[in-house]
Structures are given as C-alpha cells and as structure tokens.
Motif scaffolding. Structure first.
Motif, PDB file in Angstrom:
ATOM      1  N   PHE A  12     -14.133  22.369  11.910  1.00 22.23           N
ATOM      2  CA  PHE A  12     -14.653  23.663  11.709  1.00 22.23           C
ATOM      3  C   PHE A  12     -15.823  23.689  10.756  1.00 22.23           C
ATOM      4  O   PHE A  12     -16.346  24.827  10.846  1.00 22.23           O
ATOM      5  CB  PHE A  12     -13.279  24.551  11.093  1.00 22.23           C
ATOM      6  CG  PHE A  12     -12.241  24.838  12.040  1.00 22.23           C
ATOM      7  CD1 PHE A  12     -12.394  25.805  13.129  1.00 22.23           C
ATOM      8  CD2 PHE A  12     -10.993  24.112  11.788  1.00 22.23           C
ATOM      9  CE1 PHE A  12     -11.483  25.866  14.199  1.00 22.23           C
ATOM     10  CE2 PHE A  12      -9.928  24.416  12.838  1.00 22.23           C
ATOM     11  CZ  PHE A  12     -10.178  25.347  14.041  1.00 22.23           C
ATOM     12  N   ARG A  35     -17.289  26.240  14.796  1.00 19.65           N
ATOM     13  CA  ARG A  35     -16.837  27.533  13.999  1.00 19.65           C
ATOM     14  C   ARG A  35     -17.007  28.698  15.081  1.00 19.65           C
ATOM     15  O   ARG A  35     -15.903  29.445  15.283  1.00 19.65           O
ATOM     16  CB  ARG A  35     -17.646  27.515  12.883  1.00 19.65           C
ATOM     17  CG  ARG A  35     -16.976  28.607  11.858  1.00 19.65           C
ATOM     18  CD  ARG A  35     -17.741  28.345  10.611  1.00 19.65           C
ATOM     19  NE  ARG A  35     -17.274  29.047   9.414  1.00 19.65           N
ATOM     20  CZ  ARG A  35     -16.039  28.309   8.901  1.00 19.65           C
ATOM     21  NH1 ARG A  35     -15.764  27.089   9.133  1.00 19.65           N
ATOM     22  NH2 ARG A  35     -15.635  28.876   7.901  1.00 19.65           N
ATOM     23  N   ILE A  71     -12.257  29.101   7.712  1.00 12.63           N
ATOM     24  CA  ILE A  71     -12.313  29.707   9.289  1.00 12.63           C
ATOM     25  C   ILE A  71     -11.155  30.973   9.321  1.00 12.63           C
ATOM     26  O   ILE A  71     -11.476  31.821  10.109  1.00 12.63           O
ATOM     27  CB  ILE A  71     -12.141  28.521  10.369  1.00 12.63           C
ATOM     28  CG1 ILE A  71     -12.414  29.267  11.662  1.00 12.63           C
ATOM     29  CG2 ILE A  71     -10.736  27.934  10.230  1.00 12.63           C
ATOM     30  CD1 ILE A  71     -13.627  29.614  12.103  1.00 12.63           C
TER      31      ILE A  71
END
Length: 592
Positions: free
Chosen positions: A234, A240, A275
């Motif tokens: 991520f 992302r 995230i």
C-alpha cells in the motif's frame, strides 16, 4: 488532475475512462518496456516515466472485449476490469457506466442505528444463484423487518463457484452472478423495498489464480505473506489508488450503502496515514447527501479503527464464540478461549463490547471498548464463516432445542448492538452451508487438505464423523447442497419462526431504535445474576434497557426494579421469575 474534497484526485487511475467522445485505457506495468492494447487489433500504448501505460481512442466501443499484451506476448485482462467476457483468464469487456437507469435515485440510505442485517451469498441464496434471483427474494426479508442485506464478496474470483474471498479482479462483478447492470438492478430493487445493501470487500490479498499483477507490476506486492497470499504494498501510490478507487467505485457507481472490509488486521501499511485511514477519508469526502456505512472484521479487536470517524462498526466474533461455547459445550479451536468463565465473558461482551483490550491497527491509542456506543458492534449467532468452516456445515439451531434458540435470537435482536442474521436464519433453514471452491489440480488439493484443520478449529467433528466425512470443497455437489431451501419458508414451522423474527424486529424498531442514538460511553452495566444467567442494563438516553437471560434448567427469581416488559409480549405475569432457557427484556424510564 482533478482534485475533489480533501485534495483527493477525483479522476480514477485504474480501468477504462470515458473521456469526451472517446475512451482512455491505462495500465500500471512498471516492469514492462512495451504494452499494447488489444481491441479489435493491437495498439501501442504510451509509457510514462512512472510506469503507467496509456492510450486514448476516439470512440466508445461498449460491449467490446479488450486486454493488454505484455512484452512476452502474454495477454492479460484489465486488473480494474468492470466486466469479464468469460472468467478471470479471459478478456475484459468495456462497459457503459451510465447505461443503467436508476429507479430510486431519491434513496438516501438509512441511519446506522436502524440496521438489521441479513448476510447473503449470491450463488446459494436462490436456486439460480444470480443477482436477478436475489432481487426477486428480497421482499421476504423486507417483510420481516430486515433493513439491510450484506453480500459476500462478488469481485471476480476463479471458476464459477466460491465464497469470493479469493477474488483477483476487484472491480468486476462475478460473471456467474450476472452483469454489472443486473447488480445495479439488485441494489435498486432493494432500495425500493427500504433495504440498504452492503458489500463485503477483500483488501488484504489476491486469490491464487488469475492474478497477473506480479508479472508486470511486482511492486504491487511485498515479499511477506499472510495466511492467504502475498501482502499488498500500500505504500506504492498506484496500489493505494487501486483500493481507494475501488471503494469509491462500489459506493458511487453501484450506489451500495456501505462496505465491510475483510480481516483488516492483515492490511499491512507502514505509510502515514494508513490506508485504513485514507479509505474512510476519501469516502466521507466524496460521498455526501446519503448515509454510507463502513464496517470491518478485525479479530484483534482494536478500537482505534472505530473512533475519529473511521469505521462505523466491527463484526464482534467474541459474541458468537462465547454463545456457541455455552449452548454446545464445544471447547476446542476458536472456542478454547471461552471454555472458562463463559458466562462472565458473555456479560462483559454484552455490557462493554470486547472481552480483550485489543491490539492497535493505525495508532497506539486504544480507547476501552466500553467507551464506544453499543451500535459499534455487530453481533450474530452464525455467519458464513461460523457455519461454513464447520466439518459438516451445520447450522446452530440443528444442534440445540428451539426454546434455547428462541432465547438466543431474542437476545440478539433486542440487545442494542447491531444484529446480523445469516441467510435462511429467518425461517430456520436446515440446509448446511459448506465451504466450496472451483479449483483443479494442485490448488484443488491444497484447498481440500485445508478443510480438516479448519473443521478442527471450528468445533471439530460430531460423534461418529471424521475428516473423511468433510465434503470435497471442489465438487459441484458441495456447492449445490449449500443452496438454501426456500420451500422450508412456506412450511408451518418456517412461517411460525418468521413471525417470531418479525415480532422481535418490530419491537426493536418501535421501542429500542429511537433510543440508540442516545447511548453514551460506558452505557452497559452488569448486575449480579444466578448461575448460567446474564443480567445487563444499558443506559440509552432517558431509558434503561434491561436484559434478563436464563440459560439454566431451573426457574430463577428476577428481583425488583424492573420496568415495562417488552419481551415476551404475552399477557402472562412473569415479572417475578424467569423460566428456564428463556430471556426477557424490559424498558424503564430513568430518573437520573
């Protein structure tokens, strides 16, 4: 770049984009020198310095198959495919995101405190196993008072059948279930019936078959693995964006009312913000004017994800585990933790939320679970995991008496936590629900061999049964045998149970829901109770909701200081005592 609220790039980075009279195709393939778009011929794509390949064509060939040709000639589908021509190994299909004509655009959702969920697996909810067939059955759920359905993952996974937790194309509804427009029609029908629709999404791994990202974008993954596959990187901005865009895609284009993120403890991210902070931020910033709810499954019970406007509620497995331990006496695997002082643990769960202090996910600050509203916890007597991972896929009510089952169901539906039913539970369907998949060769063997350890972790084997009795998860019959039997809903027994559910949810709606928003921190209080009993009072604004549960085999005295009894709603006077294997609820006006 077009910036939306919170500075979020409002232009999706992944998947085909309709731009003016044409279409832009994009692929992040930093490990490739050349990529070609295959669309009625091959067309060279322009490579940018950041690893993105792009091409713009001055037409919108909706319905056409397309894919990407890599350096070595391999043709792969779009990792952000909106529809597949066949399966995950086939070509993607260009869809028209504006083709569907919504009938209930005025729908603004429902507030969270009104939520009563029914969890549905699309493939086994009906004989047909399609989005259209699910839509045709929703009136039953609406008629008994359910206010939301939750779909197990539908993102395209390998084969034709499976639970969906091994998806590899996170934007494409599974072809066996229907088209994207048929999924939209399902959501539309639900909204017309007053039902919210939640979607289970898996952001912690990709499935083992049909995922080619590691071939042309190895930076998409970390070197580390979790229980299901490679961890996702991520910290890479394109990665992302893939998942942030995906959450927004389901909520905006399909008008889902919420998402449930699977096993968030396996979503590893060293970035700041995490995230799991970025996704809620993007959702809250982009989607306004209607209620959208974000749920999590977080086995470590970290409360940090439930504060500061991140996630709305967590699936509280502890409730299921301790109740199951109490009524079945199973004490191995996931139930071992609840073998001792099970009733003490149930009292704590009902009054405070979690048994344990929990583990943090995005911060080191862990407020006690008692400081959260009761509606921050989703409770259930069974769900896909708790039934499907058992050796024989047996449902709870098949191993306990109906009186006990009614007491547990009333506790579930009338306590202030958010209740969740599993499909078929509304009429006591006896059909088992198994784990099933559609793999061959080595993967099939791995999946098959894993069933015995899972079964041992979820209660072991009934007397006289062993690992050899576990149905082969890859056999089509295992899938077909898991389809619920709607004929049972029409039997006198099925209708009687549905009427009980209807009464309980109606009491919840009329007498409890109006007070749930007023629940404050530390609202639950455990009272002294006889053995095998649970007495808990909750402060809900200007009332106290009083739970009196008796799972012993003898009548017990209730004592004084009870308010108006709202369940059971018979005329019999049972204020002074509570029969064996029963539950009662009371509402008392608060003087303080």
């Amino acid at each position: 770049m077009t910036l939306g609220e919170n500075g979020y790039d409002a232009t999706p980075s992944w998947g085909p984009q309709i731009v003016g009279p044409g279409t832009r195709f994009r692929l992040w393939a930093p490990n490739q020198n050349e990529v070609r778009l295959r669309l009625s011929g091959d067309y060279a794509m322009t490579r940018r310095h950041d690893g993105w390949f792009e091409i713009y064509i001055d037409e919108q060939p909706f319905g056409s198959p397309y894919g990407f040709v890599l350096d070595d000639g391999t043709v792969v589908s779009d990792p952000a495919s909106r529809q597949q021509q066949t399966d995950v190994l086939g070509l993607s299909v260009l869809t028209n995101p504006k083709a569907y004509r919504w009938q209930h655009l005025q729908w603004q959702g429902r507030p969270w405190h009104e939520t009563v969920i029914c969890e549905i697996h699309v493939g086994t909810f009906t004989p047909e196993g399609t989005f259209n067939a699910v839509a045709a059955k929703l009136s039953h759920l609406a008629s008994i008072g359910v206010t939301a359905i939750e779909l197990l993952p539908i993102a395209h996974f390998p084969g034709n059948r499976g639970w969906g937790y091994d998806g590899v194309l996170q934007y494409a509804p599974h072809t066996a279930y229907g088209t994207p427009d048929e999924l939209k029609a399902l959501v539309d029908v639900a909204h017309g019936l007053g039902l919210m629709v939640f979607l289970d999404v898996v952001y912690n791994h990709f499935g083992p078959e049909g995922n080619f990202l590691s071939q042309y974008a190895p930076a998409f993954f970390r070197d580390k693995h979790n229980d299901w596959g490679q961890e996702i990187a991520f910290e890479q901005q394109p990665v992302r964006r893939y998942f942030i865009d995906n959450a927004l895609y389901w909520l905006e284009e399909f008008r889902f009312d919420g998402l449930r993120l699977d096993a968030v403890n396996e979503v590893k991210d060293d970035s700041s913000p995490h995230i799991l902070e970025d996704i809620p931020s993007a959702v809250r910033g982009r989607i306004t004017g209607r209620n959208v709810h974000l749920m999590i499954e977080n086995p470590p019970n970290g409360t940090d994800l439930l504060v500061d406007g991140l996630f709305t509620a967590d699936w509280n497995d502890g409730f299921h585990h301790v109740v199951h331990r109490i009524v079945t006496n199973e004490s191995s695997g996931i139930f071992a933790k609840f073998a001792d002082d099970a009733f003490g643990k149930l009292r704590k769960i009902m009054s405070e939320g979690y048994v344990d202090a929990g583990e943090p996910t995005v911060s080191n600050h862990l407020p006690p679970s008692a400081s959260l509203q009761p509606t921050a916890f989703i409770h259930f007597l069974q769900n896909h995991d708790q039934v499907g991972n058992r050796a024989l896929g047996d449902r709870l009510h098949t191993s306990i008496d109906e009186q006990t089952h009614l007491a547990l169901t009333a506790m579930l539906l009338l306590s202030p936590q958010v209740p969740l039913l599993f499909m078929g539970e509304s009429y006591r369907d006896n059909t088992p629900f198994h784990f099933f998949a559609d793999y061959t060769d080595e993967l099939a063997t791995i999946i098959r061999d894993n069933r015995a350890p899972e079964a041992e972790n979820f209660g072991g084997y009934p007397e006289g049964f062993s690992a050899t009795d576990i149905p082969d998860p890859n056999a089509e019959t295992t899938f077909l045998d898991s389809k619920i039997d709607w004929a049972q809903s029409e039997t006198p027994e099925g209708q009687a149970w549905s009427n009980q559910i209807r009464q309980l949810i109606e009491i919840r709606r009329e007498r409890i829901v109006p007070h749930l928003l007023d629940a404050q921190a530390n609202s639950g209080k455990v009272l002294d109770a006889p053995e095998r009993c649970v007495f808990v009072d909750w402060k809900l604004g200007d009332i106290a909701l009083q739970l009196r549960l008796n799972l012993s085999k003898k009548e017990i005295a209730l004592g004084s200081k009870l308010g108006e009894r709202i369940w059971p709603n018979s005329k019999a006077d049972t204020h002074e005592t509570l029969p064996p294997l029963s539950v009662a609820f009371y509402i008392q006006e608060r003087a303080d």
